[in-house]
Design a protein around this motif. Structure first.
Motif, PDB file in Angstrom:
ATOM      1  N   TYR A 179       0.732  -1.253  -0.175  1.00  0.00           N
ATOM      2  CA  TYR A 179      -0.144  -0.145  -0.134  1.00  0.00           C
ATOM      3  C   TYR A 179       0.904   1.274   0.183  1.00  0.00           C
ATOM      4  O   TYR A 179       0.279   2.460   0.082  1.00  0.00           O
ATOM      5  CB  TYR A 179      -0.953   0.044   1.164  1.00  0.00           C
ATOM      6  CG  TYR A 179      -1.965  -1.160   1.029  1.00  0.00           C
ATOM      7  CD1 TYR A 179      -2.871  -0.933   0.160  1.00  0.00           C
ATOM      8  CD2 TYR A 179      -1.869  -2.225   1.930  1.00  0.00           C
ATOM      9  CE1 TYR A 179      -3.927  -2.144   0.347  1.00  0.00           C
ATOM     10  CE2 TYR A 179      -2.803  -3.329   1.820  1.00  0.00           C
ATOM     11  CZ  TYR A 179      -3.909  -3.198   1.215  1.00  0.00           C
ATOM     12  OH  TYR A 179      -4.860  -4.330   0.896  1.00  0.00           O
ATOM     13  N   ARG A 180       2.099   1.066  -0.106  1.00  0.00           N
ATOM     14  CA  ARG A 180       2.897   2.298   0.143  1.00  0.00           C
ATOM     15  C   ARG A 180       2.574   3.314  -1.173  1.00  0.00           C
ATOM     16  O   ARG A 180       2.619   4.466  -0.897  1.00  0.00           O
ATOM     17  CB  ARG A 180       4.468   1.903  -0.097  1.00  0.00           C
ATOM     18  CG  ARG A 180       5.164   1.723   1.320  1.00  0.00           C
ATOM     19  CD  ARG A 180       6.563   1.371   1.115  1.00  0.00           C
ATOM     20  NE  ARG A 180       7.022   0.592   2.295  1.00  0.00           N
ATOM     21  CZ  ARG A 180       8.133  -0.237   2.188  1.00  0.00           C
ATOM     22  NH1 ARG A 180       8.596  -0.722   1.223  1.00  0.00           N
ATOM     23  NH2 ARG A 180       8.280  -1.099   3.593  1.00  0.00           N
ATOM     24  N   ALA A 181       2.373   2.836  -2.501  1.00  0.00           N
ATOM     25  CA  ALA A 181       2.169   3.726  -3.472  1.00  0.00           C
ATOM     26  C   ALA A 181       0.912   4.579  -3.139  1.00  0.00           C
ATOM     27  O   ALA A 181       0.752   5.590  -3.454  1.00  0.00           O
ATOM     28  CB  ALA A 181       2.099   2.914  -4.789  1.00  0.00           C
ATOM     29  N   GLU A 182      -0.216   3.855  -2.780  1.00  0.00           N
ATOM     30  CA  GLU A 182      -1.530   4.449  -2.370  1.00  0.00           C
ATOM     31  C   GLU A 182      -1.272   5.540  -1.186  1.00  0.00           C
ATOM     32  O   GLU A 182      -1.829   6.713  -1.131  1.00  0.00           O
ATOM     33  CB  GLU A 182      -2.519   3.301  -1.970  1.00  0.00           C
ATOM     34  CG  GLU A 182      -2.999   2.534  -3.170  1.00  0.00           C
ATOM     35  CD  GLU A 182      -4.149   1.970  -2.823  1.00  0.00           C
ATOM     36  OE1 GLU A 182      -4.897   2.102  -1.811  1.00  0.00           O
ATOM     37  OE2 GLU A 182      -4.617   0.705  -3.525  1.00  0.00           O
ATOM     38  N   CYS A 222       1.416   7.234  -0.377  1.00  0.00           N
ATOM     39  CA  CYS A 222       2.231   8.253  -0.870  1.00  0.00           C
ATOM     40  C   CYS A 222       1.174   9.302  -1.706  1.00  0.00           C
ATOM     41  O   CYS A 222       1.244  10.321  -1.324  1.00  0.00           O
ATOM     42  CB  CYS A 222       3.212   7.710  -1.870  1.00  0.00           C
ATOM     43  SG  CYS A 222       4.705   7.142  -1.331  1.00  0.00           S
ATOM     44  N   PHE A 223       0.366   8.740  -2.515  1.00  0.00           N
ATOM     45  CA  PHE A 223      -0.754   9.287  -3.454  1.00  0.00           C
ATOM     46  C   PHE A 223      -1.494  10.233  -2.511  1.00  0.00           C
ATOM     47  O   PHE A 223      -1.891  11.391  -2.540  1.00  0.00           O
ATOM     48  CB  PHE A 223      -1.157   8.638  -4.479  1.00  0.00           C
ATOM     49  CG  PHE A 223      -1.891   9.395  -5.465  1.00  0.00           C
ATOM     50  CD1 PHE A 223      -1.637   9.819  -6.599  1.00  0.00           C
ATOM     51  CD2 PHE A 223      -3.523   9.845  -5.090  1.00  0.00           C
ATOM     52  CE1 PHE A 223      -2.080  10.761  -7.593  1.00  0.00           C
ATOM     53  CE2 PHE A 223      -3.857  10.576  -6.125  1.00  0.00           C
ATOM     54  CZ  PHE A 223      -3.414  11.112  -7.523  1.00  0.00           C
ATOM     55  N   ASP A 224      -1.993   9.624  -1.565  1.00  0.00           N
ATOM     56  CA  ASP A 224      -3.126  10.110  -0.566  1.00  0.00           C
ATOM     57  C   ASP A 224      -2.401  11.209   0.326  1.00  0.00           C
ATOM     58  O   ASP A 224      -2.895  12.290   0.328  1.00  0.00           O
ATOM     59  CB  ASP A 224      -3.791   9.074   0.128  1.00  0.00           C
ATOM     60  CG  ASP A 224      -4.888   8.302  -0.326  1.00  0.00           C
ATOM     61  OD1 ASP A 224      -5.211   8.828  -1.034  1.00  0.00           O
ATOM     62  OD2 ASP A 224      -5.030   7.101   0.184  1.00  0.00           O
ATOM     63  N   ASN A 225      -1.173  10.993   0.576  1.00  0.00           N
ATOM     64  CA  ASN A 225      -0.371  11.756   1.596  1.00  0.00           C
ATOM     65  C   ASN A 225      -0.210  13.270   0.626  1.00  0.00           C
ATOM     66  O   ASN A 225      -0.601  14.343   1.210  1.00  0.00           O
ATOM     67  CB  ASN A 225       0.773  11.473   1.864  1.00  0.00           C
ATOM     68  CG  ASN A 225       0.757  10.587   3.314  1.00  0.00           C
ATOM     69  OD1 ASN A 225      -0.130  10.451   3.722  1.00  0.00           O
ATOM     70  ND2 ASN A 225       1.884   9.745   3.487  1.00  0.00           N
ATOM     71  N   ALA A 226       0.033  13.212  -0.580  1.00  0.00           N
ATOM     72  CA  ALA A 226       0.457  14.379  -1.515  1.00  0.00           C
ATOM     73  C   ALA A 226      -0.779  15.101  -1.597  1.00  0.00           C
ATOM     74  O   ALA A 226      -0.984  16.202  -1.555  1.00  0.00           O
ATOM     75  CB  ALA A 226       1.282  13.916  -2.528  1.00  0.00           C
ATOM     76  N   LEU A 233       2.411  15.770  -7.657  1.00  0.00           N
ATOM     77  CA  LEU A 233       3.429  15.419  -6.548  1.00  0.00           C
ATOM     78  C   LEU A 233       2.805  14.071  -6.022  1.00  0.00           C
ATOM     79  O   LEU A 233       3.733  13.050  -5.961  1.00  0.00           O
ATOM     80  CB  LEU A 233       3.217  16.471  -5.419  1.00  0.00           C
ATOM     81  CG  LEU A 233       4.140  16.013  -4.320  1.00  0.00           C
ATOM     82  CD1 LEU A 233       5.304  16.015  -4.612  1.00  0.00           C
ATOM     83  CD2 LEU A 233       3.906  17.160  -3.149  1.00  0.00           C
ATOM     84  N   GLY A 234       1.604  13.793  -5.986  1.00  0.00           N
ATOM     85  CA  GLY A 234       1.145  12.139  -5.685  1.00  0.00           C
ATOM     86  C   GLY A 234       1.477  11.465  -6.713  1.00  0.00           C
ATOM     87  O   GLY A 234       1.871  10.156  -6.559  1.00  0.00           O
ATOM     88  N   LEU A 235       1.558  11.529  -7.867  1.00  0.00           N
ATOM     89  CA  LEU A 235       1.740  10.691  -8.849  1.00  0.00           C
ATOM     90  C   LEU A 235       3.078  10.206  -9.205  1.00  0.00           C
ATOM     91  O   LEU A 235       3.496   9.175  -9.419  1.00  0.00           O
ATOM     92  CB  LEU A 235       1.102  11.303 -10.464  1.00  0.00           C
ATOM     93  CG  LEU A 235       1.381  10.202 -11.621  1.00  0.00           C
ATOM     94  CD1 LEU A 235       0.503   9.166 -11.248  1.00  0.00           C
ATOM     95  CD2 LEU A 235       0.685  10.937 -12.787  1.00  0.00           C
ATOM     96  N   ALA A 236       3.940  11.416  -8.811  1.00  0.00           N
ATOM     97  CA  ALA A 236       5.344  11.322  -8.941  1.00  0.00           C
ATOM     98  C   ALA A 236       5.740  10.135  -7.925  1.00  0.00           C
ATOM     99  O   ALA A 236       6.560   9.160  -7.787  1.00  0.00           O
ATOM    100  CB  ALA A 236       6.167  12.413  -8.467  1.00  0.00           C
ATOM    101  N   LEU A 237       5.105  10.461  -6.462  1.00  0.00           N
ATOM    102  CA  LEU A 237       5.466   9.435  -5.442  1.00  0.00           C
ATOM    103  C   LEU A 237       5.010   8.064  -5.721  1.00  0.00           C
ATOM    104  O   LEU A 237       5.492   7.298  -5.167  1.00  0.00           O
ATOM    105  CB  LEU A 237       4.816  10.279  -4.148  1.00  0.00           C
ATOM    106  CG  LEU A 237       5.685  11.492  -3.678  1.00  0.00           C
ATOM    107  CD1 LEU A 237       4.947  12.182  -2.666  1.00  0.00           C
ATOM    108  CD2 LEU A 237       7.021  11.074  -3.009  1.00  0.00           C
ATOM    109  N   LEU A 238       3.743   8.089  -6.155  1.00  0.00           N
ATOM    110  CA  LEU A 238       3.173   6.681  -6.504  1.00  0.00           C
ATOM    111  C   LEU A 238       4.048   5.944  -7.283  1.00  0.00           C
ATOM    112  O   LEU A 238       4.476   4.876  -7.155  1.00  0.00           O
ATOM    113  CB  LEU A 238       1.833   6.970  -7.391  1.00  0.00           C
ATOM    114  CG  LEU A 238       1.220   5.621  -7.678  1.00  0.00           C
ATOM    115  CD1 LEU A 238      -0.488   5.904  -7.546  1.00  0.00           C
ATOM    116  CD2 LEU A 238       1.287   4.947  -8.984  1.00  0.00           C
TER     117      LEU A 238
END
Length: 510
Positions: free
Chosen positions: A383-386, A388-392, A408-413
């Motif tokens: 769930y790390r990708a999710e 990351c996206f939620d955090n951003a 930003l969320g997409l880059a971190l995803l």
């Protein structure tokens, strides 16, 4: 990783460990408004604070004030009980003494001073009753907390008043107050026609005194936010963060019409708006419609920051006010949560050759992504990708437009996941232009590869060169770098090259 001697370039060295800013690391404020009474405790990097605690009670202190001249008796009892609770909470949190301000209802009521004395006697909390111009100034400072470069007109609506203030070049200019709060307007005589005439007359005077047109209009206040939520509902907007939500004058007019033709109770349930707030929306719509017609803004932006954030901004040293709230918040998150604090800046320098011609606004987002690239490592790998996206996209971050949140969320995803196909985020990605979505993927995959080389002095061990015209990506490695360039690292490097559509060449770094 020690970064005390690093040159931080145009962003400056982080300030959150400076004693003058750490003193602001947890600050509690109480806002006694005409409609609500709220406690907010800010925590974290003071330039872009997190909400450690946030509680609101809809007391309606100003209900009936135009007719009686007194605070609403029931509202007064509820407000006192709320403030007692807030004071006890603050003592339990062991924070510095609360700062409390009261606005239109308390300053205008004949028993306002008596109420403040009662609060002081019962709780020990001294309430500062501010005038309309000071209310406008503090609200505008709240906007500057989130938008350091804000240029336009701040419009703050409360229960009993509406304030206007100019902002430009990090300063608050002319400011005015008016009796255009929904509670005060609810009993204007003459029905709808009389209400419209009354609002228009007041706005004519405000416009004569601050004739600002064609600039951005920043909306502060619960009634404006309620209208924005309904605008999101009408548009089917995929991101529900209110701060930095943008509307056009046309969309405001369409939403006002939409509200007038729909059942308020249904809209309230669909948007999660409180009943006490929803009652004020029709009158607030009449005010907003005429504000937009009179001041002709090029764009309307919703600000979740207002008087409470302005009170925090008031306490900041100028060197902190001048900082970028996004970068300061990301630095703070890295220092607190990353496995290798300080590596984010090395990673940024490592991948920057891919974006040599990018504008400063894009480089700023890339730096933010690099600072945040490792802060969610504790999340389950699936769930790390999710996360990351939620955090951003959902975090309380200032200085970040919605499209920038999604970038930003997409880059971190993509820092944790090669593909986004089939994720629940696809509707939000549609807010980006195709080129921006590709750029975000490249940033993510570059970070995903660079994170495989997490060692000190990354710049001495490996570097990237990119030749966009030739579509060639070059990786140079020294002996240590070659040792770290294992199968997984190579696969991630090739994935980055594929996102760029580039051929690869690996060379020895001398």
């Amino acid at each position: 990783m020690d970064n005390t001697t690093e040159d931080w370039g145009p962003f400056g060295r982080p300030l959150f460990d400076d004693p003058s800013t750490r003193a602001l690391s947890r600050v509690g404020v109480v806002d006694v408004g005409s409609n609500s009474v709220r406690l907010v405790v800010f925590d974290g990097a003071a330039r872009s604070p997190a909400y450690f605690y946030n509680e609101k009670i809809m007391c309606a202190l100003g209900a009936g004030l135009p007719e009686t001249g007194h605070l609403n008796p029931t509202g007064r009892e509820r407000a006192l009980a709320a403030i007692k609770r807030f004071q006890l909470l603050a003592e339990g949190m062991d924070i510095p003494p609360l700062t409390a301000v009261a606005t239109a209802a308390v300053r205008e009521a004949s028993d306002g001073a008596d109420f403040c004395e009662e609060v002081l006697r019962e709780t020990g909390l001294n309430i500062y009753v501010i005038d309309g111009q000071e209310e406008a100034r503090l609200s505008a400072q709240g906007v500057l907390l989130g938008w350091p470069t804000a240029n336009g007109l701040v419009c703050d609506i409360g229960g009993s008043s509406m304030e206007l203030a100019e902002v430009a070049e990090g300063r608050v200019g002319r400011r005015l107050t008016s009796p255009l709060g929904p509670l005060k307007l609810s009993n204007v005589k003459g029905g709808k026609k009389g209400l419209k005439k009354h609002i228009s007359g007041i706005l004519d005077d405000l416009h004569d005194r601050i004739p600002v047109e064609g600039k951005r209009l920043f909306l502060v206040g619960g009634s404006w936010r309620a209208i924005a939520r309904i605008d999101m509902l009408r548009r089917g907007y995929p991101l529900t963060v209110l701060h930095e939500y943008r509307m056009t004058p046309k969309s405001v007019m369409e939403t006002v019409k939409w509200i007038n033709t729909h059942d308020l109770e249904e809209l309230r349930a669909q948007t999660g708006t409180s009943q006490a707030r929803m009652v004020l929306v029709p009158v607030a719509c009449e005010v907003l419609k005429r504000v937009v017609r009179k001041f002709k803004p090029k764009e309307i932006a919703i600000s979740s920051y207002g008087i409470r954030e302005g009170m925090l901004y008031e306490q900041m040293p100028q060197k902190l006010r001048d900082r970028d709230p996004l970068i300061e918040a990301c630095r703070f998150a890295e220092s607190k949560d990353a496995r290798w604090p300080g590596f984010g800046k090395q990673l940024y320098n490592f991948i920057l050759p891919l974006f040599k011609s990018a504008p400063d606004d894009r480089k700023r987002l890339i730096l933010a992504a690099c600072l945040l690239h490792d802060v969610t490592w504790r999340a389950h790998p699936d769930y790390r990708a999710e996360v990351c996206f939620d955090n951003a996209t959902r975090a309380n971050l200032g200085g970040l437009r919605h499209r920038e949140r999604v970038f930003l969320g997409l880059a971190l995803l993509h820092r944790y996941k090669n593909s986004r196909e089939g994720t629940r985020f696809e509707p939000m990605v549609e807010l980006l232009a195709q080129k921006d979505a590709v750029d975000a993927e490249v940033v993510g995959k570059a970070m995903r590869f660079g994170a495989m080389l997490t060692v000190d002095a990354l710049d001495k061990m490996a570097n990237l060169r990119y030749f966009p015209k030739k579509k060639q990506l070059e990786l140079r490695l020294d002996e240590t770098g070659r040792g770290l360039f294992g199968e997984v690292a190579e696969a991630r490097f090739m994935s980055l090259a594929a996102a760029l559509g580039a051929k690869v060449e690996i060379k020895k770094l001398r």
